[in-house]
Design a protein around this motif. Structure first.
Motif, short mmCIF file in Angstrom:
data_model
loop_
_atom_site.label_atom_id
_atom_site.label_comp_id
_atom_site.label_asym_id
_atom_site.label_seq_id
_atom_site.Cartn_x
_atom_site.Cartn_y
_atom_site.Cartn_z
N GLU A 130 0.87 -1.10 -0.06
CA GLU A 130 -0.07 0.12 0.02
C GLU A 130 0.75 1.35 0.13
N GLU A 131 0.11 2.27 -0.35
CA GLU A 131 0.86 3.41 -0.29
C GLU A 131 1.21 4.05 0.73
N LEU A 140 1.18 6.40 4.10
CA LEU A 140 0.03 7.35 4.72
C LEU A 140 0.63 8.76 4.51
N PHE A 165 -1.46 9.40 -1.99
CA PHE A 165 -2.29 8.63 -1.10
C PHE A 165 -3.30 9.67 -0.89
N PHE A 183 -5.48 10.51 -3.96
CA PHE A 183 -6.28 9.39 -4.13
C PHE A 183 -7.80 9.70 -3.38
N ILE A 184 -7.28 9.98 -1.99
CA ILE A 184 -8.63 10.20 -1.21
C ILE A 184 -9.32 11.24 -1.62
N LEU A 220 -11.41 10.44 -4.40
CA LEU A 220 -12.76 9.71 -3.84
C LEU A 220 -13.77 10.60 -3.38
N LEU A 266 -17.54 10.99 -4.58
CA LEU A 266 -18.65 10.90 -3.48
C LEU A 266 -19.62 11.95 -3.89
N GLN A 311 -23.49 11.98 -4.95
CA GLN A 311 -24.57 12.90 -4.27
C GLN A 311 -25.50 13.62 -5.20
N PHE A 316 -27.30 11.55 -7.67
CA PHE A 316 -28.52 10.94 -7.05
C PHE A 316 -29.69 11.62 -6.83
N TRP A 366 -25.22 18.24 2.46
CA TRP A 366 -24.13 17.25 2.01
C TRP A 366 -22.76 17.78 1.37
N LYS A 420 -6.60 -4.04 5.90
CA LYS A 420 -5.78 -3.12 4.98
C LYS A 420 -6.41 -1.76 4.94
N ARG A 421 -5.64 -0.80 4.58
CA ARG A 421 -6.21 0.79 4.63
C ARG A 421 -7.28 0.84 3.53
N ILE A 442 -11.08 2.27 3.59
CA ILE A 442 -11.60 3.34 2.79
C ILE A 442 -12.86 2.87 2.14
N LEU A 475 -16.77 4.46 2.28
CA LEU A 475 -17.05 4.88 1.08
C LEU A 475 -18.58 4.57 1.07
N VAL A 535 -20.99 6.29 3.54
CA VAL A 535 -21.20 7.46 3.02
C VAL A 535 -22.51 7.53 2.23
N ALA A 589 -26.06 8.93 2.11
CA ALA A 589 -26.59 9.89 1.24
C ALA A 589 -27.90 9.40 0.56
N THR A 622 -31.39 11.30 1.22
CA THR A 622 -31.94 11.76 -0.02
C THR A 622 -33.47 11.29 0.02
#
Lengths: 935, 132
Positions: free
Chosen positions: A422-423, A425, A430, A433-434, A437, A441, A445, A448, A499, B2-3, B7, B11, B14, B18, B22
Motif C-alpha cells: 500500500e501507499e 500514509l 495517497f 487518491f482520497i 474519492l 462521492l 450525491q 443521485f 451534503w 488493509k487501509r 476506505i 465510502l 457515506v 446519502a 435523500t
C-alpha cells in the motif's frame, strides 16, 4: 389528390434541401471515418487511417457547411424555416444572431458538434500514433451527434431534430389547408416576422456562456477517447501523458463555463443568487467534479503504477456524465423539477440508447480479457433486444445496470487487483487518491438527488412491492419508493448544502496540504515544518473572519469551512513562495487551487451571510394583525416615497420605459441624524411635543425627551393629525441609484431583471418582485385628473350613507351626500348638470387617531354621471372618487398611489468568489500551457 | 485490515447515508385528496390555476402572500395561501407545482411554487384554423 409538386413562391427551399443533404453527408462521412479509423487501429494500417482522416475532414467540411448555412438563414430572416422563425425576428440586433443560433435544442447540438470537429482536427495533427484509436472514438461520437440533427422518425421515436425543417413540413402542420397554397408566405402575416429570441437572452452572457460550456463538454471527449484508446491498445497507462493537458484544459474551460452561468444568473436573472442547485446547473457541475478527480489521479499515475482503475473509471465516467446531463436536460425527464430544462420533443428514447451504448463500450473495454468483453457486449445486446421486443425496457435497463456492475467488479479483480504494498500514509499520492474519492462521492450525491425523476421511472417495476412493504412495515421511506412517487427535496438548497459543505471541507483541507507532501514517502516532521506558517496564518485569519462574520457554535460546520478554505488559499499562495521559490512559471496548479478555495470561501460567506435588507422595513409588526401574516420579506415603495431600508433611505423616483424594458429608478441616500430647531412640533403616538432647544436627535426619543422635548398641554385634533411623526434620522446626500428592470414581453411573459450596486466588500442586489402592469385609464377612479399610471387600479365599493369602508390602508366613514347648489356652481354649469358631493371622513388604518377629510364630486347630466373630481389624501397616498349617486346609495372608488414591491439582498464579500473564478481559470490555463510546452 | 478496505467501507457507508438522507429529504407528489387527508404533512402537489376563482394579492397588507385556487389533475380544488409575491404572468401559467401542507382550516399553505408557462405557442396551428 394532386400529385404534382406545388411551386411555392418566395421559399428558399434549396437551403433546407442543402441543409438536409449536408447533415446526411456529415453522418455518412463520420460513419465511414469511424469504420476506416477502426480498421486502421485494429490492423495498424496507415492506409485505413488516411481514409479515416479523409472521412473526418469530409465530415468537418459538412459540419462547417451546416453551421454557415444556419447562420445565412438567420441573417437573411428566412422565416419559412421553423428554427429561424422560432429563434429570431426582424427587430433583434444583429449582434445577437449567435445567441439565436444556439438558443434552441438543434443549434446547441450543432455547437457541440462543431467543437468536436475543431478538437478532432487538432488531434489529427497532434495525436501521432494514437490517431486511429482516438479518432475512431471521436468519429463514433460524431455519428451519434449527427443522428441528433437528422430529424428522422423511426416508427414512434424521433431520431434527433433538424434545424432545416420548413414550417409547413412540421408534423403538426402536415395536411393543413394553407400548406397547399403556393403563395402562403406572402398571404399569411405570421411569416413576415419570427417569434424572435427571448429578450431575456439578448445579452452578452448568452453570446459567451453557451460556447464556453459546450467547449468544456467537448473537451471531456479527448481524455475519454484517449482512455478508450489506451484500453483498446492494452496500454493502460500510456494514454495518460497525452490526455493530461487536455483534461486540465477541460477543467479550465468547463469550470469557466459553469461559473459564467452563475455570474449570468447573478447579474441578469432574478434567481436571488448565483447558484440554486437547479438540475440543469448540477448536470454541468458533476462532470467537472469527476474531471478534476480524473486529472489528479492521472498525475498520481504518472509517478507510480497505482490508482489505474480509478483514473480510468473517472475519465470514462466524466464523458458518460456529460452524455447523461444531455439526457437529463434534453429528454424532458426533469419535467416538473427544473425551471429551465428543454421540453422533450420525443428525444428520450434516442438519448437513452446513445447513453447506454457509451456505457457499454466503456465498461466492456475495462475487462482485460477479450472473450469476457464480447460476452458482456453480446449479453447487453440481447437485453436491449428483449427490452424492445417485449416493451419491458425499464426492466432491461435495470438488468443491464446489474450486468455492468458485475462486469466491472470482474474487470477490477482480473485486471487491476494488484498485491503491491500500500501507499505510504504520508505521501502525496495517497491523499490525492482520497481527494479524488471524496470528489466522486460529492458527484454521486449530486447526481443521485438530481436524478430523482429518473429513479422514479427506474423503480416502476417495483412500485407495488415497495408500496405494500411500506404499508405493512409502516415505513414512510418505502412508501415513497412505491406508488407515492419520489420528488425532489422540498428544501433543495438546504439538502444539497448539508451534503456538499462537509465534502467541501474535506476537499479544501486536502487542497491545502497535499501539495506539501512529497511523492512516495514523506517525513511527517518535514511536512509539518513546511506547512506550519500557512497553518498559523490561516488560523489567525479564520479567527478574525469568524468573529467578524459572527459564525456561532451552531454553525460550526460553516466556521470550519471558513478555516479550511482560507487555509487552502493561503497554503497554496505560500507554496509558490516556499516550494516553488516564486517561480511563477510552475505556479499554475497553486494559483488554480487558490482560485478554487476562494470560490468556495466566497460562496460560503456571501451565501451564509446574505442579508435580506428589504425585510421588516415597515414600522409595525404585521403579525399582530393575524397569525397568518408574515412580516414582509420585501419592501413596498410608493412612487415618490422615501423609506428607510437598512443603512439607506431608498426613494422610488420614476418609472421609465426604454424599449421592451421598464426601468424603476431608485435613488439611495445616506442616513443622517435628524436635526430639530427650537419650537418644532412632532407627534409621538397621540401626543404632541414641542422642541425646547435646537438639537440633533439621538436614536431613542425617550432618552432625550426630558432634555429636549416638552409635551404640549392642549392642541386641536387637526394639529395632531397634521403633525409630523418624530424620527431619529433623515435622508442625507444621495449615494447611488439603481434601476431594476421589468422586461415587458407579450410573447414570453414579463420578467424582472435585477440591478446591483457593487462595492469592494459587498453587493446590494435588488429586483422588482411585483409591479402593476394593467394600467389603463379605465381602472382609475372617476374624476382622476391625470390619466397616467400614477395610481393603482381602483377598488369599487357600493355603500350607503352612514356605512364604513375598510381599504388596505384606510378606514372610511361616509358622513353624507349632498348636492352643491351654490350660485357659483350653478352659473358655471347651467341647469342641466347636477353636482353631487360626498363627505368622507378617513382614518389611517394603522394610526387610530389620524383623521382626514375628503370631498369627491360627481356631475350628473340627464340622470347619467358625466364627470367627476376625485379627492386625494396626500399623507395616505390614497385617492377617493365618487362614481355614482343613487339617492342614499353611493359608488365609491379608492385607489392607492402607484407602488412596487422590491426585494433587496446584501451579499457580503462576493468579490472573493469572482476573484477565485478568475484565478481558477488563469491557474488552470497556466498549468495546461506549462504541460504543453514542457513536452 | 488493509487501509484500502477501511476506505472502501467508509465510502459505502457515506453513499448509503446519502441515499437514505435523500429519501428522507425528498418529498412526494400527491393529489389534493391525499394532501387533505394528511393535514400538516408536507407534499408536492401538481395542478393548475383555477381562473374562475379570484387571485388575491394585497401587497400593501402583505407583500408575501398570494391566495388563489388550485385544481389538481382529478378536478379537486383547494384554496392556496402562497407565502410569496404574486409571480409575473401568473394568470398565464399552464401548470404549477406547489410545496407545502394542508392546514387545519383546509387551506393549502405553500412555501414554494414552480410555475410552467407555455413554452411553445401554437400560432401556426391557429393560423391553419383561420385559413381553413
Amino acid at each position: 389528390m394532386n400529385n404534382s409538386p406545388i411551386a411555392y413562391i418566395g421559399e428558399h427551399a434549396w437551403a433546407g434541401q442543402l441543409g438536409h443533404a449536408l447533415t446526411l453527408i456529415s453522418l455518412v462521412a463520420a460513419a465511414l471515418s469511424t469504420i476506416a479509423y477502426f480498421l486502421g487501429a485494429e490492423r495498424m494500417d496507415a492506409a485505413w487511417t488516411r481514409l479515416g482522416r479523409l472521412g473526418f475532414r469530409a465530415h468537418s467540411v459538412a459540419v462547417l457547411g451546416i453551421v454557415s448555412l444556419l447562420f445565412i438563414m438567420l441573417f437573411n430572416h428566412w422565416f419559412e424555416f421553423d428554427y429561424v422563425w422560432k429563434h429570431s425576428n426582424l427587430q433583434m440586433p444583429m449582434k445577437y444572431i449567435a445567441s439565436c443560433f444556439w438558443e434552441g435544442q438543434e443549434g446547441s447540438f450543432l455547437l457541440w458538434t462543431f467543437w468536436h470537429v475543431v478538437l478532432g482536427n487538432i488531434l489529427i495533427s497532434r495525436a501521432k500514433n494514437w490517431e486511429p484509436h482516438v479518432m475512431a472514438v471521436f468519429a463514433l461520437v460524431q455519428v451519434f451527434l449527427a443522428f441528433m440533427l437528422i430529424g428522422l422518425y423511426v416508427g414512434d421515436w424521433k431520431l434527433g431534430s433538424s434545424p432545416f425543417l420548413l414550417i409547413r413540413e412540421l408534423p403538426e402542420n402536415l395536411g393543413l389547408p394553407w400548406t397547399q397554397m403556393p403563395s402562403y408566405l406572402s398571404v399569411i402575416g405570421e411569416f413576415k416576422d419570427g417569434r424572435g429570441l427571448n429578450p431575456l437572452l439578448q445579452n452578452y452572457w448568452m453570446v459567451i456562456h453557451p460556447p464556453t460550456l459546450f467547449l468544456g463538454f467537448a473537451a471531456t471527449l479527448v481524455p475519454f477517447a484517449y482512455a478508450i484508446a489506451g484500453l483498446w491498445r492494452n496500454e493502460r497507462s500510456a494514454w495518460m501523458a497525452p490526455a493530461l493537458p487536455w483534461t486540465f484544459f477541460g477543467v479550465m474551460v468547463l469550470g469557466t463555463g459553469i461559473l459564467m452561468g452563475g455570474a449570468w444568473a447573478y447579474e441578469a436573472l432574478s434567481f436571488g443568487g448565483f447558484w440554486a442547485w437547479d438540475p440543469v446547473e448540477n448536470a454541468s457541475l458533476v462532470p467537472w467534479i469527476t474531471l478534476v478527480g480524473a486529472g489528479h489521479l492521472m498525475l498520481v499515475n504518472k509517478r507510480k503504477e497505482t490508482s489505474l482503475f480509478s483514473a480510468l473509471t473517472l475519465t470514462l465516467i466524466t464523458f458518460i456524465l456529460v452524455l447523461y446531463s444531455t439526457f437529463l436536460t434534453r429528454s424532458g425527464v426533469l419535467g416538473d423539477t427544473s425551471v429551465h430544462s428543454f421540453t422533450g420533443d420525443g428525444m428520450l428514447p434516442a438519448l437513452v440508447r446513445f447513453l447506454l451504448i457509451f456505457i457499454g463500450i466503456s465498461a466492456s473495454l475495462l475487462h482485460p480479457d477479450k472473450r469476457q468483453r464480447w460476452t458482456y457486449v453480446l449479453l447487453s445486446i440481447v437485453l436491449l433486444i428483449i427490452g424492445l421486443a417485449f416493451a419491458i425496457e425499464v426492466e432491461a435497463i435495470l438488468l443491464f445496470g446489474l450486468l455492468t456492475f458485475i462486469h466491472l467488479i470482474q474487470s477490477y479483480r482480473k485486471g487491476f487487483n494488484t498485491n503491491d504494498p500500500e501507499e505510504a500514509l504520508w505521501s502525496r499520492e495517497f491523499w490525492l487518491f482520497i481527494g479524488a474519492l471524496v470528489l466522486l462521492l460529492s458527484a454521486v450525491q449530486i447526481t443521485f438527488s438530481t436524478s430523482i425523476p429518473v429513479t422514479n421511472i427506474l423503480l416502476t417495476p417495483f412500485k407495488g412491492f415497495f408500496t405494500s412493504m411500506g404499508q405493512s412495515l409502516g415505513w414512510e421511506g418505502l412508501s415513497k419508493l412505491g406508488n407515492e412517487g419520489l420528488s425532489t427535496p422540498s428544501e433543495a438548497i438546504a439538502h444539497y448544502n448539508r451534503w456538499q459543505v462537509p465534502f467541501a471541507i474535506i476537499v479544501s483541507l486536502l487542497v491545502a496540504v497535499t501539495q506539501y507532501l512529497r511523492w512516495k514517502k514523506d517525513e511527517f516532521s518535514r511536512f509539518v515544518k513546511q506547512i506550519s506558517i500557512a497553518f498559523v496564518l490561516s488560523v489567525i485569519i479564520a479567527a478574525v473572519g469568524i468573529t467578524l462574520l459572527g459564525y456561532s457554535l451552531r454553525e460550526l460546520q460553516l466556521g470550519f469551512m471558513f478555516f479550511t478554505t482560507a487555509f487552502a488559499a493561503i497554503a497554496n499562495i505560500d507554496y509558490i513562495r516556499s516550494a516553488l521559490k516564486g517561480r511563477l512559471k510552475n505556479a499554475g496548479p497553486s494559483i488554480a487551487h487558490t482560485g478554487f478555495a476562494l470560490v468556495l470561501l466566497g460562496a460560503l460567506v456571501s451565501t451564509s451571510r446574505k442579508v435580506e435588507v428589504s425585510q421588516n422595513t415597515r414600522s409595525m409588526d404585521l403579525r399582530f394583525l393575524n397569525e397568518g401574516f408574515s412580516n414582509n420579506k420585501d419592501i413596498l415603495l410608493y412612487r415618490g416615497d422615501t423609506v428607510r431600508m437598512d443603512e439607506f433611505y431608498v426613494h422610488y423616483k420614476s418609472k421609465r420605459p426604454d424599449g421592451v424594458n421598464l426601468h424603476y429608478d431608485m435613488d439611495y441616500f445616506a442616513v443622517e441624524p435628524r436635526s430639530y430647531a427650537k419650537g418644532d412640533t412632532v407627534r409621538i403616538g397621540g401626543t404632541l411635543f414641542h422642541a425646547r432647544v435646537s438639537h440633533t436627535a439621538g436614536p431613542q426619543f425617550l432618552e432625550q425627551q426630558p432634555e429636549f422635548w416638552e409635551a404640549l398641554e392642549s392642541y386641536s385634533k387637526r394639529d395632531l393629525w397634521h403633525a409630523r411623526e418624530w424620527s431619529a434620522t433623515r435622508p442625507g446626500k444621495q449615494l447611488f441609484a439603481l434601476s431594476p428592470i421589468i422586461q415587458l414581453n407579450e410573447k414570453f411573459g414579463n420578467v424582472p431583471e435585477p440591478s446591483t450596486r457593487h462595492w469592494l466588500t459587498r453587493d446590494l442586489y435588488t429586483h422588482i418582485r411585483y409591479a402593476e402592469m394593467a394600467m389603463d385609464p379605465d381602472t382609475l377612479p372617476n374624476g382622476t385628473i391625470t390619466p397616467d399610471d400614477a395610481w393603482m387600479p381602483k377598488r369599487k365599493y357600493e355603500k350607503q350613507v352612514g356605512d364604513t369602508i375598510v381599504t388596505p390602508t384606510s378606514f372610511v366613514v361616509i358622513d353624507s351626500v349632498y348636492i352643491m347648489r351654490d350660485s357659483a356652481t350653478k352659473a358655471m354649469l347651467g341647469d342641466r348638470f347636477t353636482v353631487h358631493a360626498a363627505a368622507l371622513r378617513i382614518r389611517d388604518l394603522y394610526t387610530p387617531d389620524r383623521w382626514f377629510e375628503a370631498r369627491p364630486l360627481v356631475i350628473y347630466a340627464d340622470g347619467q354621471p358625466v364627470m367627476g373630481k376625485a379627492a386625494e389624501v396626500a399623507p395616505l397616498r390614497v385617492l377617493y372618487g365618487l362614481a355614482t349617486v343613487d339617492g342614499e346609495k353611493l359608488g365609491i372608488e379608492v385607489a392607492e398611489s402607484e407602488f412596487v414591491v422590491m426585494q433587496a439582498l446584501m451579499f457580503p464579500w462576493i468579490n472573493i468568489l469572482w476573484i477565485g473564478c478568475v484565478l481558477l481559470a488563469l491557474g488552470s490555463g497556466m498549468a495546461v500551457w506549462q504541460r504543453v510546452r514542457g513536452k | 485490515m488493509k487501509r484500502s478496505h477501511i476506505i472502501a467501507l467508509v465510502l459505502i457507508a457515506v453513499a448509503m447515508a446519502a441515499f437514505i438522507a435523500t429519501l428522507a429529504d425528498s418529498s412526494t407528489f400527491v393529489d389534493l385528496a391525499e394532501a387533505k387527508a394528511k393535514p400538516g404533512k408536507e407534499f408536492k402537489v401538481k395542478g393548475y390555476l383555477d381562473k374562475s376563482a379570484p387571485v388575491e394579492y394585497e401587497p400593501i397588507i402583505d407583500a408575501n402572500l398570494t391566495t388563489f385556487t388550485l385544481v389538481d389533475d382529478n378536478g379537486e380544488t383547494c384554496r392556496v395561501r402562497l407565502a410569496k409575491a404574486k409571480p409575473y404572468d401568473f394568470e398565464r401559467s399552464e401548470s404549477i407545482v406547489l410545496t407545502g401542507h394542508v392546514n387545519a382550516t383546509g387551506e393549502f399553505v405553500a412555501h414554494d411554487m414552480l410555475m410552467k408557462c407555455p413554452s411553445k405557442y401554437n400560432e401556426m396551428q391557429q393560423m391553419g384554423q383561420v385559413e381553413g
